[in-house]
Design a protein around this motif. Structure first.
Motif, short mmCIF file in Angstrom:
data_model
loop_
_atom_site.label_atom_id
_atom_site.label_comp_id
_atom_site.label_asym_id
_atom_site.label_seq_id
_atom_site.Cartn_x
_atom_site.Cartn_y
_atom_site.Cartn_z
N ARG A 123 10.11 -7.34 -14.97
CA ARG A 123 8.45 -7.23 -15.41
C ARG A 123 8.38 -6.13 -16.67
N PHE A 124 9.32 -7.28 -17.97
CA PHE A 124 9.14 -6.50 -19.03
C PHE A 124 7.88 -6.01 -19.64
N PRO A 125 8.22 -4.25 -19.90
CA PRO A 125 6.46 -3.44 -20.04
C PRO A 125 5.79 -4.51 -21.08
N LEU A 126 6.78 -4.27 -22.33
CA LEU A 126 6.18 -4.96 -23.57
C LEU A 126 5.62 -6.28 -23.48
N LEU A 127 5.81 -6.94 -22.44
CA LEU A 127 5.89 -8.38 -22.79
C LEU A 127 4.51 -9.07 -21.19
N THR A 128 3.98 -8.04 -20.27
CA THR A 128 3.13 -8.03 -19.58
C THR A 128 1.89 -7.96 -19.68
N PRO A 129 1.47 -7.20 -21.07
CA PRO A 129 0.24 -7.47 -21.98
C PRO A 129 -0.05 -9.38 -21.74
N LEU A 130 1.13 -9.91 -22.19
CA LEU A 130 1.09 -10.79 -22.88
C LEU A 130 1.29 -12.44 -22.11
N SER A 131 2.00 -11.92 -20.32
CA SER A 131 1.99 -12.20 -19.50
C SER A 131 1.03 -14.03 -19.00
#
Length: 171
Positions: A111-119
């Motif tokens: 759950r990479f935090p910098l990708l979570t908003p785009l997931s």
């Protein structure tokens, strides 16, 4: 336990860091477009983001290891990066570290935090690499200051999980 008595980021800091990161990526790509560069030259955007991350990684690891005893070996360095360094930046450890014991390491973050908003779906999967360039540089910079010159790449097959592959260069 905090590194050098530096507490990890709080929730507000997480949001600010994520927003700042997204704006930096957006700015670099908008500058690229405003200069009228074509898609073949988009590698310069990734390089710019990676170099920014490299410098930040160098500075952060210097601060985080100020009072840390020296590391025994390459694997010890990688364990430190996966646990302490990653926790201080992203508030979580790397989920999985694998190695072939020949200088190649794979760091899995589910759950990479910098990708979570785009997931929210697969529509952003092709956009993911530009949001990973800074983090690749961050890892490369940290490892460089710890004496490990490396090549760091990232791969996303299912958002928000990603794998960072680190290949340590033998000198």
């Amino acid at each position: 336990m905090y590194i050098n008595d530096v507490p990890p980021l709080d929730m507000a800091d997480d949001s600010l860091f994520e927003f700042l990161h997204m704006e930096i990526v957006s700015h670099v790509y908008k500058e690229h477009e405003s200069r009228g560069e074509n898609d073949k030259e988009r590698g310069t955007c990734v390089s710019s983001l990676e170099l920014m991350g490299f410098r930040v990684g160098q500075g952060l690891i210097e601060r985080f290891t100020k009072d840390t005893p020296s590391f025994k070996d390459e694997l010890d360095v990688m364990k430190f990066v996966c646990k302490d360094f990653w926790t201080n930046i992203y508030r979580k450890q790397i989920d999985n570290l694998r190695t072939n014991h020949q200088g190649t390491y794979v760091l899995q973050d589910n759950r990479f935090p910098l990708l979570t908003p785009l997931s929210n779906g697969k529509q952003y999967l092709e956009e993911a690499p530009k949001y990973l360039a800074f983090s690749c540089g961050l890892l490369r910079g940290a490892l460089s200051n710890l004496g490990l010159e490396s090549v760091v790449t990232a791969e996303v097959s299912l958002m928000p999980a990603c794998k960072f592959q680190v290949v340590v260069q033998k000198i």
